[in-house]
Design a protein around this motif. Sequence first.
Motif, PDB file in Angstrom:
ATOM      1  N   ARG A  12     -22.020  15.239 -26.866  1.00  0.00           N
ATOM      2  CA  ARG A  12     -22.256  16.179 -25.764  1.00  0.00           C
ATOM      3  C   ARG A  12     -22.144  15.485 -24.408  1.00  0.00           C
ATOM      4  NH1 ARG A  12     -21.489  19.057 -29.359  1.00  0.00           N
ATOM      5  NH2 ARG A  12     -22.862  20.582 -30.344  1.00  0.00           N
ATOM      6  N   LEU A  13     -22.714  14.277 -24.300  1.00  0.00           N
ATOM      7  CA  LEU A  13     -22.640  13.553 -23.037  1.00  0.00           C
ATOM      8  C   LEU A  13     -21.210  13.142 -22.720  1.00  0.00           C
ATOM      9  CD1 LEU A  13     -25.832  11.295 -23.214  1.00  0.00           C
ATOM     10  CD2 LEU A  13     -25.441  13.269 -21.733  1.00  0.00           C
ATOM     11  N   GLY A  14     -20.443  12.780 -23.766  1.00  0.00           N
ATOM     12  CA  GLY A  14     -19.048  12.447 -23.537  1.00  0.00           C
ATOM     13  C   GLY A  14     -18.269  13.633 -23.012  1.00  0.00           C
ATOM     14  N   SER A  15     -18.483  14.799 -23.616  1.00  0.00           N
ATOM     15  CA  SER A  15     -17.806  16.012 -23.155  1.00  0.00           C
ATOM     16  C   SER A  15     -18.244  16.374 -21.741  1.00  0.00           C
ATOM     17  CB  SER A  15     -18.114  17.173 -24.118  1.00  0.00           C
ATOM     18  OG  SER A  15     -17.575  18.385 -23.638  1.00  0.00           O
ATOM     19  N   ALA A  16     -19.546  16.242 -21.469  1.00  0.00           N
ATOM     20  CA  ALA A  16     -20.051  16.570 -20.129  1.00  0.00           C
ATOM     21  C   ALA A  16     -19.497  15.629 -19.077  1.00  0.00           C
ATOM     22  CB  ALA A  16     -21.577  16.520 -20.133  1.00  0.00           C
ATOM     23  N   SER A  17     -19.382  14.341 -19.425  1.00  0.00           N
ATOM     24  CA  SER A  17     -18.855  13.376 -18.445  1.00  0.00           C
ATOM     25  C   SER A  17     -17.395  13.665 -18.114  1.00  0.00           C
ATOM     26  CB  SER A  17     -19.016  11.954 -18.983  1.00  0.00           C
ATOM     27  OG  SER A  17     -18.239  11.774 -20.165  1.00  0.00           O
ATOM     28  N   ARG A  18     -16.614  14.066 -19.108  1.00  0.00           N
ATOM     29  CA  ARG A  18     -15.220  14.428 -18.846  1.00  0.00           C
ATOM     30  C   ARG A  18     -15.146  15.671 -17.963  1.00  0.00           C
ATOM     31  NH1 ARG A  18     -11.490  10.439 -20.747  1.00  0.00           N
ATOM     32  NH2 ARG A  18     -12.454   9.456 -22.565  1.00  0.00           N
ATOM     33  N   THR A  19     -15.999  16.649 -18.252  1.00  0.00           N
ATOM     34  CA  THR A  19     -16.015  17.862 -17.432  1.00  0.00           C
ATOM     35  C   THR A  19     -16.433  17.546 -16.003  1.00  0.00           C
ATOM     36  OG1 THR A  19     -16.636  19.136 -19.404  1.00  0.00           O
ATOM     37  CG2 THR A  19     -16.937  20.199 -17.279  1.00  0.00           C
ATOM     38  N   ALA A  20     -17.468  16.709 -15.864  1.00  0.00           N
ATOM     39  CA  ALA A  20     -17.921  16.324 -14.528  1.00  0.00           C
ATOM     40  C   ALA A  20     -16.838  15.572 -13.771  1.00  0.00           C
ATOM     41  CB  ALA A  20     -19.181  15.467 -14.639  1.00  0.00           C
ATOM     42  N   LEU A  21     -16.104  14.711 -14.469  1.00  0.00           N
ATOM     43  CA  LEU A  21     -15.025  13.973 -13.825  1.00  0.00           C
ATOM     44  C   LEU A  21     -13.925  14.915 -13.348  1.00  0.00           C
ATOM     45  CD1 LEU A  21     -13.668  11.323 -13.056  1.00  0.00           C
ATOM     46  CD2 LEU A  21     -12.795  11.142 -15.402  1.00  0.00           C
ATOM     47  N   ALA A  22     -13.552  15.888 -14.180  1.00  0.00           N
ATOM     48  CA  ALA A  22     -12.508  16.846 -13.787  1.00  0.00           C
ATOM     49  C   ALA A  22     -12.951  17.667 -12.574  1.00  0.00           C
ATOM     50  CB  ALA A  22     -12.177  17.757 -14.965  1.00  0.00           C
ATOM     51  N   CYS A  23     -14.200  18.137 -12.599  1.00  0.00           N
ATOM     52  CA  CYS A  23     -14.704  18.909 -11.458  1.00  0.00           C
ATOM     53  C   CYS A  23     -14.817  18.038 -10.209  1.00  0.00           C
ATOM     54  CB  CYS A  23     -16.067  19.516 -11.801  1.00  0.00           C
ATOM     55  SG  CYS A  23     -16.011  20.769 -13.096  1.00  0.00           S
ATOM     56  N   SER A  24     -15.161  16.764 -10.399  1.00  0.00           N
ATOM     57  CA  SER A  24     -15.254  15.854  -9.253  1.00  0.00           C
ATOM     58  C   SER A  24     -13.886  15.637  -8.614  1.00  0.00           C
ATOM     59  CB  SER A  24     -15.843  14.511  -9.692  1.00  0.00           C
ATOM     60  OG  SER A  24     -17.150  14.681 -10.196  1.00  0.00           O
ATOM     61  N   ILE A  25     -12.844  15.567  -9.452  1.00  0.00           N
ATOM     62  CA  ILE A  25     -11.487  15.415  -8.917  1.00  0.00           C
ATOM     63  C   ILE A  25     -11.117  16.618  -8.065  1.00  0.00           C
ATOM     64  CG2 ILE A  25      -9.050  15.281  -9.548  1.00  0.00           C
ATOM     65  CD1 ILE A  25      -9.908  13.684 -12.024  1.00  0.00           C
ATOM     66  N   VAL A  26     -11.447  17.816  -8.555  1.00  0.00           N
ATOM     67  CA  VAL A  26     -11.175  19.032  -7.775  1.00  0.00           C
ATOM     68  C   VAL A  26     -11.998  19.047  -6.505  1.00  0.00           C
ATOM     69  CG1 VAL A  26     -11.313  21.549  -7.778  1.00  0.00           C
ATOM     70  CG2 VAL A  26     -10.515  20.362  -9.816  1.00  0.00           C
ATOM     71  N   GLY A  27     -13.300  18.731  -6.635  1.00  0.00           N
ATOM     72  CA  GLY A  27     -14.174  18.765  -5.471  1.00  0.00           C
ATOM     73  C   GLY A  27     -13.792  17.757  -4.405  1.00  0.00           C
ATOM     74  N   CYS A  28     -13.505  16.532  -4.818  1.00  0.00           N
ATOM     75  CA  CYS A  28     -13.123  15.509  -3.843  1.00  0.00           C
ATOM     76  C   CYS A  28     -11.798  15.847  -3.164  1.00  0.00           C
ATOM     77  CB  CYS A  28     -13.030  14.145  -4.529  1.00  0.00           C
ATOM     78  SG  CYS A  28     -14.623  13.496  -5.087  1.00  0.00           S
ATOM     79  N   THR A  29     -10.889  16.449  -3.910  1.00  0.00           N
ATOM     80  CA  THR A  29      -9.591  16.817  -3.333  1.00  0.00           C
ATOM     81  C   THR A  29      -9.743  17.925  -2.296  1.00  0.00           C
ATOM     82  OG1 THR A  29      -8.483  16.218  -5.392  1.00  0.00           O
ATOM     83  CG2 THR A  29      -7.264  17.609  -3.855  1.00  0.00           C
ATOM     84  N   THR A  30     -10.554  18.934  -2.606  1.00  0.00           N
ATOM     85  CA  THR A  30     -10.665  20.103  -1.722  1.00  0.00           C
ATOM     86  C   THR A  30     -11.698  19.927  -0.612  1.00  0.00           C
ATOM     87  OG1 THR A  30     -12.244  21.094  -3.283  1.00  0.00           O
ATOM     88  CG2 THR A  30      -9.921  21.689  -3.514  1.00  0.00           C
ATOM     89  N   LEU A  31     -12.685  19.046  -0.825  1.00  0.00           N
ATOM     90  CA  LEU A  31     -13.740  18.870   0.174  1.00  0.00           C
ATOM     91  C   LEU A  31     -13.500  17.665   1.072  1.00  0.00           C
ATOM     92  CD1 LEU A  31     -16.936  19.618  -1.962  1.00  0.00           C
ATOM     93  CD2 LEU A  31     -15.779  21.147  -0.369  1.00  0.00           C
ATOM     94  N   TYR A  32     -12.996  16.577   0.488  1.00  0.00           N
ATOM     95  CA  TYR A  32     -12.898  15.332   1.235  1.00  0.00           C
ATOM     96  C   TYR A  32     -11.488  14.746   1.270  1.00  0.00           C
ATOM     97  CZ  TYR A  32     -17.780  15.849  -0.122  1.00  0.00           C
ATOM     98  OH  TYR A  32     -19.034  16.358  -0.355  1.00  0.00           O
ATOM     99  N   GLY A  33     -10.523  15.454   0.743  1.00  0.00           N
ATOM    100  CA  GLY A  33      -9.158  14.943   0.733  1.00  0.00           C
ATOM    101  C   GLY A  33      -8.478  15.099   2.082  1.00  0.00           C
ATOM    102  N   PRO A  34      -7.237  14.620   2.206  1.00  0.00           N
ATOM    103  CA  PRO A  34      -6.474  14.780   3.455  1.00  0.00           C
ATOM    104  C   PRO A  34      -6.290  16.253   3.807  1.00  0.00           C
ATOM    105  CG  PRO A  34      -5.416  13.198   1.982  1.00  0.00           C
ATOM    106  CD  PRO A  34      -6.510  13.853   1.195  1.00  0.00           C
ATOM    107  N   GLU A  35      -6.176  16.518   5.085  1.00  0.00           N
ATOM    108  CA  GLU A  35      -6.079  17.890   5.566  1.00  0.00           C
ATOM    109  C   GLU A  35      -4.923  18.667   4.938  1.00  0.00           C
ATOM    110  OE1 GLU A  35      -7.224  21.267   7.531  1.00  0.00           O
ATOM    111  OE2 GLU A  35      -8.275  19.357   7.368  1.00  0.00           O
TER     112      GLU A  35
END
Length: 816
Positions: A12-35
Amino acid sequence: MATTPAELWRVRLGSASRTALACSIVGCTTLYGPEPLRRIPEFTAFSYVTTILIVSDATLGDALRGCWQALYATVLVLILSILCLWSIGPGRFNSGLAAAVVAVTSFVVALPESTDLLAKRIAFGQIVIVCVGTVIHGAETGVVMHPIHVASSTALGALASVLAMLLPFPCLSYYEVKKTCRLYAENASQRLNLFVKAFCAQNNTAAQDLISESKSLFKAVAKLLVNIKNKQEGMLWERPQIRFLKHNYIDPTEKLQELEIPIKGMELALTSCPSFPVGLIDQELRDVLQFLKKQVSLKLEQAKCYASFDATTAPEIKKECIDKPLWTFKTISSTEDVPAFFFFYCLELLRNGLPIAPNIACSMLDGSKTITEELSDSKNEGECMLKRIWSSVLMLLPSSESLVFALKCSLSLGFAVLFGLIYNRENGYWSGLTIAISFANKRKATFTVANARAQGTAMGSVYGILCCFIFQKVVNFRFLALLPWIVFTSFLRHSRMYGESGGISAVIGALLILGRKNYGTPSEFAIARITEATIGLICFITVEIIFHPARAATLAKTQLSGSLRALRDSIESIHLCADQKSKLTSRALRDKQQKLKSHINKLESFIEEAELEPNFWFMPFHGTCYRKLLGSLSRMADLLLFIAYKTEFLSQVSEMFGVDWKEIQEQIDDDLELFKERVGNSLKCLEEVIMMKSLEMLEQELRKNNISRDDELGRSPSEDVTRSLGQDEEDTEEILCSFLQLSNGIANSITSKEEEQKLKSQMVLCLNGLSFCIRSLIKETTKIEKEVKELVKWENPTSNVNLSEISCKLNALYTK
């Protein structure tokens, strides 16, 4: 596949960590990425939705497959959206027209049966965003750029899913399947050891303890096989050479299910033994048993080391130099020894594999074919080719199930978008998006799924609001609050209370608040989204009730009757034929058995749904009784498969070694006809009783048609049809004794030739195993009668239930 609490946590933790990583990639791209990068995916919410749909409990192969489905859905929606916007014009879109466009395009997407469900869900979400966004922005909406922005949001989520499966190391379906196959082999080896120990046990207590210990292992097996089946497609995406280049690829699920059949038979044989120690076992048989156990254990050990699942690389089992005989050819004097013979028969199947080949005996004796057989094979190949071509043509036409599914999706999404826009124009997305990602091809407990989605949406929204309040002074760090929530919802998805629907809704509810910027006050947005989600769920429930008004409990009752009918058809297909017809006869029985298994699977799904659905003002569902009936039907289906193997082998082998097969065949056919008549008539009676609405309505129909008690008594011979098999042991013992005499006669006629000894020993095992299967079928039929009686009593608590009397009344009513 987790087998302990610690392993479950790791998975469960492995699956959650992968999900968190995928969401973090989306979040960092849309919130803190280049304009420039932040402007391209305008609909960040759908990036998160796409990520959750693809990455949850996924592997690299699943993510690649999901990425391909997302690409297919995006291309399809781009074409449809651009055509609609260009032909209608963005400025002319209003709530009603948007709902109509959503309904029509959703129908087009949902209709093809070959389109994957994941692609349909992503396409539905894109259609809703394009149409609602056009209503909100009006004439300013770009005909081409607006769908492209939606497509880029989808692409971001899909790419983030693939990256999450690659970092920090690939999560491969291939290794998951390989690991699960190893776990299955270990499980099967443990069960084999327990069964052999139980068979050799010196008292009933020790044997029963060992059998009970094996039951927990059987429960784990079902999960292991499901896990392999779920990861199978992902493995083929990771290793495409298996799909395209290796035509002799072996499906691991099928191979393991073949192993399960004789293992289940061994358990059934042990539970049928009247007492322990087994009466006929001696030291010689113990040696044979240990020898067979050693060979099967070697086979299972090598199964753990499979590098792949194609026939070219599967390791061969090493054969012993000295081949001990399977049986000592002793005659048996009591039917109590029959389960032991069946135990040995299953062990032999486990060692040599199931007799799937259509001509077992001839392949053992002579590998050549006659000219007639070759011509027949070529003719069959031509017929098969024509059938394949015709089936391919039929696949292009939509089936009734796909048409109903497309209509449900079309109406649900159309009404959800219409009422969502009417209620709140700015947040009209969420009524359609809530249900766009929740459609399923199969029936589910509608109210339970909708309730789980509503609760999950509320929980996720509340969690997001609380985190916004806590992190109001450090807004840039509030995204970190998602990480523990993703872990929690990964466990929530596998809970019985919320399931996949509630877990996905909960994580998306928090993501939409914590993972975006500039959407207004969090509390106001959360309330608006919960309201819109409720509107969508109401539309979803309403359409489901319109298309499927029957309750799952009613469908389970109807399916139970259909399963009994399929069981009766299968039993009527049991025949012994001459060698030329044995192949067709055995194939017919196997086809009927497969049809019975499909009925049982449908019954199981209806039972699961009925146990989850609310009762409202209806009578509670008697799940315990239905589960017992399901267990009896499953065991009878397994027994019928054993009978198919035995009758085919007996028909092909017996006349080759000096046995007067014609006389034996006549005796067996007489016994089988008696058995089929008794069991078939009982099952037919139970079918009619189950479909009866109530005893009160039956009495009303009898009075309405002026059928008196005297009329019913005048049809009393039908009571012979419905008498309980469990109360009539004479016919059963007569059948078993007849088979016992036949097997003893064959055993006494065996000569000293080694090849003849082997085949005739198998004939002895087959005959005694056939008698065991027949007795077990009779016992299971008796159990079904008792459970049906309890079910009728449950539905008619104030009435006295007598199945024979009810059958007489039904016969009198039908023949009136």
